[in-house]
Write a protein that holds these residues in place. Sequence first.
Motif, mmCIF file in Angstrom:
data_model
loop_
_atom_site.group_PDB
_atom_site.id
_atom_site.type_symbol
_atom_site.label_atom_id
_atom_site.label_comp_id
_atom_site.label_asym_id
_atom_site.label_seq_id
_atom_site.Cartn_x
_atom_site.Cartn_y
_atom_site.Cartn_z
ATOM 1 N N THR D 28 31.537 31.278 45.843
ATOM 2 C CA THR D 28 30.264 31.939 45.528
ATOM 3 C C THR D 28 30.488 33.365 45.048
ATOM 4 O O THR D 28 29.888 33.831 44.076
ATOM 5 C CB THR D 28 29.352 31.944 46.776
ATOM 6 O OG1 THR D 28 29.158 30.599 47.202
ATOM 7 C CG2 THR D 28 27.998 32.580 46.471
ATOM 8 N N LYS D 29 31.358 34.072 45.769
ATOM 9 C CA LYS D 29 31.676 35.452 45.390
ATOM 10 C C LYS D 29 32.280 35.507 43.982
ATOM 11 O O LYS D 29 31.911 36.350 43.157
ATOM 12 C CB LYS D 29 32.664 36.035 46.402
ATOM 13 C CG LYS D 29 33.113 37.451 46.131
ATOM 14 C CD LYS D 29 32.037 38.420 46.550
ATOM 15 C CE LYS D 29 32.444 39.862 46.303
ATOM 16 N NZ LYS D 29 31.357 40.778 46.635
ATOM 17 N N LYS D 32 30.002 35.203 40.910
ATOM 18 C CA LYS D 32 29.151 36.342 40.522
ATOM 19 C C LYS D 32 29.697 37.061 39.309
ATOM 20 O O LYS D 32 28.957 37.665 38.550
ATOM 21 C CB LYS D 32 29.031 37.317 41.699
ATOM 22 C CG LYS D 32 28.100 36.801 42.795
ATOM 23 C CD LYS D 32 27.903 37.834 43.887
ATOM 24 C CE LYS D 32 27.048 37.227 45.010
ATOM 25 N NZ LYS D 32 27.258 37.937 46.283
ATOM 26 N N THR D 33 31.029 37.026 39.130
ATOM 27 C CA THR D 33 31.605 37.734 37.987
ATOM 28 C C THR D 33 32.324 36.809 36.997
ATOM 29 O O THR D 33 32.677 37.235 35.912
ATOM 30 C CB THR D 33 32.611 38.809 38.455
ATOM 31 O OG1 THR D 33 33.579 38.182 39.313
ATOM 32 C CG2 THR D 33 31.911 39.910 39.233
ATOM 33 N N GLY H 52 28.833 27.364 39.946
ATOM 34 C CA GLY H 52 29.213 28.373 40.931
ATOM 35 C C GLY H 52 29.181 27.904 42.375
ATOM 36 O O GLY H 52 29.212 28.720 43.302
#
Lengths: 69, 69, 69, 69, 69, 69, 69, 69, 69, 69, 69, 69
Positions: D28-29, D32-33, H52
């Motif tokens: 998930t982290k 984000k990018t 994601g």
Amino acid sequence: MPNRVYKKVELVGTSLTGIEDAISNAVTKAAKTLNNIDWFEVVETRGHVQDGKVAHYQVVIKVGFRLEE
Amino acid sequence: MPNRVYKKVELVGTSLTGIEDAISNAVTKAAKTLNNIDWFEVVETRGHVQDGKVAHYQVVIKVGFRLEE
Amino acid sequence: MPNRVYKKVELVGTSLTGIEDAISNAVTKAAKTLNNIDWFEVVETRGHVQDGKVAHYQVVIKVGFRLEE
Amino acid sequence: MPNRVYKKVELVGTSLTGIEDAISNAVTKAAKTLNNIDWFEVVETRGHVQDGKVAHYQVVIKVGFRLEE
Amino acid sequence: MPNRVYKKVELVGTSLTGIEDAISNAVTKAAKTLNNIDWFEVVETRGHVQDGKVAHYQVVIKVGFRLEE
Amino acid sequence: MPNRVYKKVELVGTSLTGIEDAISNAVTKAAKTLNNIDWFEVVETRGHVQDGKVAHYQVVIKVGFRLEE
Amino acid sequence: MPNRVYKKVELVGTSLTGIEDAISNAVTKAAKTLNNIDWFEVVETRGHVQDGKVAHYQVVIKVGFRLEE
Amino acid sequence: MPNRVYKKVELVGTSLTGIEDAISNAVTKAAKTLNNIDWFEVVETRGHVQDGKVAHYQVVIKVGFRLEE
Amino acid sequence: MPNRVYKKVELVGTSLTGIEDAISNAVTKAAKTLNNIDWFEVVETRGHVQDGKVAHYQVVIKVGFRLEE
Amino acid sequence: MPNRVYKKVELVGTSLTGIEDAISNAVTKAAKTLNNIDWFEVVETRGHVQDGKVAHYQVVIKVGFRLEE
Amino acid sequence: MPNRVYKKVELVGTSLTGIEDAISNAVTKAAKTLNNIDWFEVVETRGHVQDGKVAHYQVVIKVGFRLEE
Amino acid sequence: MPNRVYKKVELVGTSLTGIEDAISNAVTKAAKTLNNIDWFEVVETRGHVQDGKVAHYQVVIKVGFRLEE
């Protein structure tokens, strides 16, 4: 040297100054309770970083010692 | 420490003088662009030889740092 | 650098003082009979313990050298 | 799928509850990018112990994602 | 070559034709955003099969490049 | 944290319900005789099968603990 | 084939064109001084990159040959 | 247990929910055609990511079973 | 893709001409008796040498295929 | 077999006569102080050479035993 | 034992009768041209099968010997 | 030997008497259903301990055999 048996234990030595010192700290500590330590093997070298600098070394070693007959 | 995420990047530090210095050079370099470096792990140690002497050390490390929440 | 061929040999350097010195001893010894040594790779680090202290370091390395064309 | 190129980055997810949750937190982290994350691979599973109980899990993963053409 | 630091990143190149082409595709892609790439190392070779034939190759490599001083 | 030394011991935790529970069982058991356990590392995950179903999980871990100074 | 003994030596072949050619260069070179080479094993595949392109391949192999009786 | 022989086969179980479920799916599937499955060993844990998020887990296991005498 | 199960088998492909051809030979052979082959992974690359030249390549691969539901 | 926990210790057995005897010596020695030894795993086989002959075998094993509940 | 240097060479011993005999054959052969052999390490054990029976054993070892000062 | 393809299967042979016998038992068993077995490779050696003595050996091997053309 008839049928000697050795035991290996895994330790992590730490040091502010370097890899050899971390190994030495672990060996010295082990020697307080174990007789007949014969050798060590480095398993892994790592360390802690603080403020962008190596703060201390952590060296995982195995030490081998002869079991009393 | 709820659910922190860390990233590891692989670097090769070099040094004319020794293994600890090569590690330190890589960590210092990484710290210029990465905050929150927490630890390093040595992956491989090698070096260059010139005229029959060790010319410099090359130490492959991974550095781990906490990603901003 | 057209199609050069290198050879790697495995050596164990020993030293009373440290890991870099053990590497250096093995490289220096190899350089007495081998020309064109280009690099070394550390394979294993271990050592001998006597009276509860590190007595000497044993560093297994491979040295790579270019074969004469 | 002509000649796509992927990149892999190494992350450490942590979780109070379990291994799957630690993996999920890291993915998930990363998402984000990074776009186009396609897969993950578990590299290592470890954790922190406090007061004789597992306090949190640390799962080292690699995530692979397609680079934009 | 005083104290240079290198970084390694892990990529997966793909190709319809072969292993060298997959490596080349990954290196070429990396060179679009990274200067000073010096070397690559093959980590893993695999591929996709369709209708009982190799459809494309997937070669995982690490590329190493010098960080700007 | 001056020169602390840690020891690692290898355990196999078992569980009827899952991997985390097997880890937890081994850590809890170890904590009965060892103080200062700091971390665990999963070495291997396996299990027993009976009547075509997973009967229990066996997770080999190493636990690391600080030796008293 | 009673009790034959073989030796293995480690070589690095290089090539501008590909992996098979690098292997072949190392084998051909070895065959100039060694009789009875029977097999090779690829240990590692890597290469040099220049100007964002693969400049040459470096393939580490072991070659095995029968020692004269 | 005189001289029993076992065979190991390598499977990849998948699951939307977790690692234990992926293992269980592979074991259950294997048990449809193989009698006497005795144990499994986890070889690799990976998974697919979509939008994601972890979409499913892929757990590579080996299952061992006794060959009929 | 609900809970599919895959199997992996280990094969050795041989070829007079190169690594890709050896892989292809093994995959083609496997496809004669196995449906749904999805991927291959190279495990080991080696070969036979005769008269100082590479006589044929031997590439050990694993092929993965989906088991019928 | 509810939630049993096992411990593994690493030993080196030696023998003048062979590998099985070295294993047996280490197991017998361990059984003097450890109850419930269930299995052993060979980690490494090596030995000492004197006057050009194998003088004794050194077999590194891990033994696993059940901890008392 | 000041700063001794050792070399390791890789051999394959074969035997019709067993693993120890294959090791012994390789060591004996090596001792014809090398002085001061001190130890061996088993790297790999394999063998040839003919008519459904083990025809001979092939044991890959490394032998270590002290280089003359 | 044009483009032969081999398959490898993983077996565990057991024996009350020793490692060679465990290998032999697995090879003999495999030969009942497989033609053309050419070689074996030892993957792992372990065993069962009862009443402080080695009760039987378990040797994990891979056997390789030529697929019919």
